[in-house]
Design a protein around this motif. Sequence first.
Motif, PDB file in Angstrom:
ATOM      1  N   MET A  99     -12.752  19.329  -0.147  1.00  0.00           N
ATOM      2  CA  MET A  99     -11.620  18.676   0.491  1.00  0.00           C
ATOM      3  C   MET A  99     -12.068  17.404   1.195  1.00  0.00           C
ATOM      4  SD  MET A  99      -8.607  20.883   1.638  1.00  0.00           S
ATOM      5  CE  MET A  99      -7.991  22.327   0.829  1.00  0.00           C
ATOM      6  N   ASN A 100     -12.464  16.405   0.457  1.00  0.00           N
ATOM      7  CA  ASN A 100     -12.783  15.102   1.036  1.00  0.00           C
ATOM      8  C   ASN A 100     -13.647  15.191   2.277  1.00  0.00           C
ATOM      9  OD1 ASN A 100     -11.261  13.903  -0.927  1.00  0.00           O
ATOM     10  ND2 ASN A 100      -9.415  13.848   0.298  1.00  0.00           N
ATOM     11  N   VAL A 101     -14.746  15.901   2.184  1.00  0.00           N
ATOM     12  CA  VAL A 101     -15.608  16.084   3.347  1.00  0.00           C
ATOM     13  C   VAL A 101     -16.377  14.804   3.622  1.00  0.00           C
ATOM     14  CG1 VAL A 101     -17.509  17.390   4.289  1.00  0.00           C
ATOM     15  CG2 VAL A 101     -15.819  18.533   2.881  1.00  0.00           C
ATOM     16  N   ASN A 102     -16.471  14.420   4.905  1.00  0.00           N
ATOM     17  CA  ASN A 102     -17.220  13.243   5.311  1.00  0.00           C
ATOM     18  C   ASN A 102     -18.552  13.681   5.896  1.00  0.00           C
ATOM     19  OD1 ASN A 102     -17.753  10.516   6.103  1.00  0.00           O
ATOM     20  ND2 ASN A 102     -17.200  11.107   8.184  1.00  0.00           N
ATOM     21  N   HIS A 103     -19.639  13.264   5.307  1.00  0.00           N
ATOM     22  CA  HIS A 103     -20.963  13.676   5.771  1.00  0.00           C
ATOM     23  C   HIS A 103     -21.617  12.546   6.564  1.00  0.00           C
ATOM     24  CE1 HIS A 103     -21.040  17.289   3.269  1.00  0.00           C
ATOM     25  NE2 HIS A 103     -20.450  16.560   2.358  1.00  0.00           N
ATOM     26  N   GLY A 104     -22.469  12.942   7.495  1.00  0.00           N
ATOM     27  CA  GLY A 104     -23.375  11.983   8.092  1.00  0.00           C
ATOM     28  C   GLY A 104     -22.913  11.322   9.362  1.00  0.00           C
ATOM     29  N   LYS A 105     -21.651  11.425   9.752  1.00  0.00           N
ATOM     30  CA  LYS A 105     -21.180  10.824  10.991  1.00  0.00           C
ATOM     31  C   LYS A 105     -21.107  11.864  12.087  1.00  0.00           C
ATOM     32  CE  LYS A 105     -18.412   6.880   9.466  1.00  0.00           C
ATOM     33  NZ  LYS A 105     -17.088   6.250   9.583  1.00  0.00           N
ATOM     34  N   LYS A 106     -21.388  11.428  13.277  1.00  0.00           N
ATOM     35  CA  LYS A 106     -21.256  12.314  14.421  1.00  0.00           C
ATOM     36  C   LYS A 106     -19.811  12.340  14.882  1.00  0.00           C
ATOM     37  CE  LYS A 106     -25.346  13.979  15.359  1.00  0.00           C
ATOM     38  NZ  LYS A 106     -25.576  15.409  15.412  1.00  0.00           N
ATOM     39  N   ARG A 118      -1.680  24.335   7.419  1.00  0.00           N
ATOM     40  CA  ARG A 118      -2.931  25.074   7.597  1.00  0.00           C
ATOM     41  C   ARG A 118      -4.063  24.423   6.803  1.00  0.00           C
ATOM     42  NH1 ARG A 118       0.169  29.859   6.669  1.00  0.00           N
ATOM     43  NH2 ARG A 118      -0.888  30.123   4.665  1.00  0.00           N
ATOM     44  N   ILE A 119      -3.756  23.984   5.585  1.00  0.00           N
ATOM     45  CA  ILE A 119      -4.780  23.343   4.759  1.00  0.00           C
ATOM     46  C   ILE A 119      -5.242  22.041   5.398  1.00  0.00           C
ATOM     47  CG2 ILE A 119      -5.199  22.223   2.536  1.00  0.00           C
ATOM     48  CD1 ILE A 119      -3.312  24.303   1.289  1.00  0.00           C
ATOM     49  N   ALA A 120      -4.289  21.265   5.921  1.00  0.00           N
ATOM     50  CA  ALA A 120      -4.636  20.001   6.571  1.00  0.00           C
ATOM     51  C   ALA A 120      -5.493  20.241   7.815  1.00  0.00           C
ATOM     52  CB  ALA A 120      -3.370  19.235   6.941  1.00  0.00           C
ATOM     53  N   LEU A 121      -5.111  21.236   8.605  1.00  0.00           N
ATOM     54  CA  LEU A 121      -5.877  21.570   9.803  1.00  0.00           C
ATOM     55  C   LEU A 121      -7.283  22.013   9.416  1.00  0.00           C
ATOM     56  CD1 LEU A 121      -6.125  22.172  12.856  1.00  0.00           C
ATOM     57  CD2 LEU A 121      -5.189  24.456  12.364  1.00  0.00           C
ATOM     58  N   GLY A 122      -7.376  22.886   8.414  1.00  0.00           N
ATOM     59  CA  GLY A 122      -8.682  23.368   7.977  1.00  0.00           C
ATOM     60  C   GLY A 122      -9.578  22.243   7.482  1.00  0.00           C
ATOM     61  N   ALA A 123      -8.969  21.291   6.753  1.00  0.00           N
ATOM     62  CA  ALA A 123      -9.749  20.155   6.257  1.00  0.00           C
ATOM     63  C   ALA A 123     -10.312  19.341   7.410  1.00  0.00           C
ATOM     64  CB  ALA A 123      -8.877  19.280   5.362  1.00  0.00           C
ATOM     65  N   GLN A 124      -9.501  19.132   8.459  1.00  0.00           N
ATOM     66  CA  GLN A 124      -9.975  18.388   9.622  1.00  0.00           C
ATOM     67  C   GLN A 124     -11.108  19.131  10.329  1.00  0.00           C
ATOM     68  OE1 GLN A 124      -8.336  15.341   8.697  1.00  0.00           O
ATOM     69  NE2 GLN A 124      -8.748  15.151  10.875  1.00  0.00           N
ATOM     70  N   LEU A 125     -10.951  20.447  10.497  1.00  0.00           N
ATOM     71  CA  LEU A 125     -11.988  21.222  11.166  1.00  0.00           C
ATOM     72  C   LEU A 125     -13.290  21.198  10.368  1.00  0.00           C
ATOM     73  CD1 LEU A 125      -9.930  24.327  12.379  1.00  0.00           C
ATOM     74  CD2 LEU A 125     -10.826  22.453  13.783  1.00  0.00           C
ATOM     75  N   ARG A 126     -13.174  21.251   9.056  1.00  0.00           N
ATOM     76  CA  ARG A 126     -14.376  21.212   8.234  1.00  0.00           C
ATOM     77  C   ARG A 126     -15.062  19.859   8.344  1.00  0.00           C
ATOM     78  NH1 ARG A 126     -14.975  22.425   1.717  1.00  0.00           N
ATOM     79  NH2 ARG A 126     -17.200  21.938   1.598  1.00  0.00           N
ATOM     80  N   LYS A 127     -14.278  18.789   8.358  1.00  0.00           N
ATOM     81  CA  LYS A 127     -14.867  17.455   8.508  1.00  0.00           C
ATOM     82  C   LYS A 127     -15.642  17.342   9.815  1.00  0.00           C
ATOM     83  CE  LYS A 127     -11.449  14.917   5.768  1.00  0.00           C
ATOM     84  NZ  LYS A 127     -10.332  13.955   5.814  1.00  0.00           N
TER      85      LYS A 127
END
Length: 306
Positions: free
Chosen positions: A1-8, A32-41
Amino acid sequence: MNVNHGKKAGPDHEPEGRGALVGVQSGPTVLRIALGAQLRKYRDASGLTTAEAAEVIRATHSKISRLERGRTTARQRDVADLLTLYGVTDEAERDKLLELTREASVPGWWQQYNDILPRWLELYIGLEKAASIIRSYEMQFIHGLLQTEDYARAVILISNASAPIEEVERRVSLRMQRQRLLTQPDAPDFWAVLDEAALRRPPDGRAVTRAQLEHLLEITDLPNVTLQIIPFKAGPHPAAGGPFTILRFPEPDLPDVVYLEQLSSAQYLDQPDDVMTYLAVMNQLCVQAANGSASRDMLRTLLKET
């Protein structure tokens, strides 16, 4: 889900796409999916594992996984604790995500059918409601969004022959309620491809079949509904694996989802490679199928034969 890596994560460094949260009309499933995506990011940006996140809210890592995939409802306290763990201190951002948590916990209309609705199908109905484009291929039955009440009842009875009549009627009612989706003000575009076999293998008698064919002719008058039929004479086609549905959402951060229904469960695919494979198959089906006008002619011919 469009995960962003490397930023604090935190007040000065936020995951990309933060502002693209969903609108109020999306429904609890997509929220719920949108919230989960944000939490994962935020978790990925902070460099924490699911096990480390789970420890903070006294849960299992599998619960964190379910939260991040939108498969379960989040508690506001848990979200607040996770945001603190991930270094999200900006009050406006925290308030936005906590409000999203509240909206995502509001029951959808379909939850009144929880006594007959399996969890895997409940998820699909929520996604269906939130989609802006629905594309489907069916090979044995007419798609549920296009069925008449009598046709739906006949199909439901195939696998629920011993169920009490009250349960059968509730299942029919659920399917009819889903169909309101196609005529609501913000109705999605629905593009259905049917194998000719689905029209020539009726689940009930002549009267039900005629009414269903007439209904298909009527519903294809809707500007947001497209129906194509793949005639037998078109020969083999690439959908050898069976029926599937592709759902696309108006929110740019949410990926397309491929829905594969099985006898007693379902698969949901959202990885880019999987989605692209099914999109390619769907596009090829549309090329091999009769166009809209020719498909309507096929319906009229079948109606005369029935």
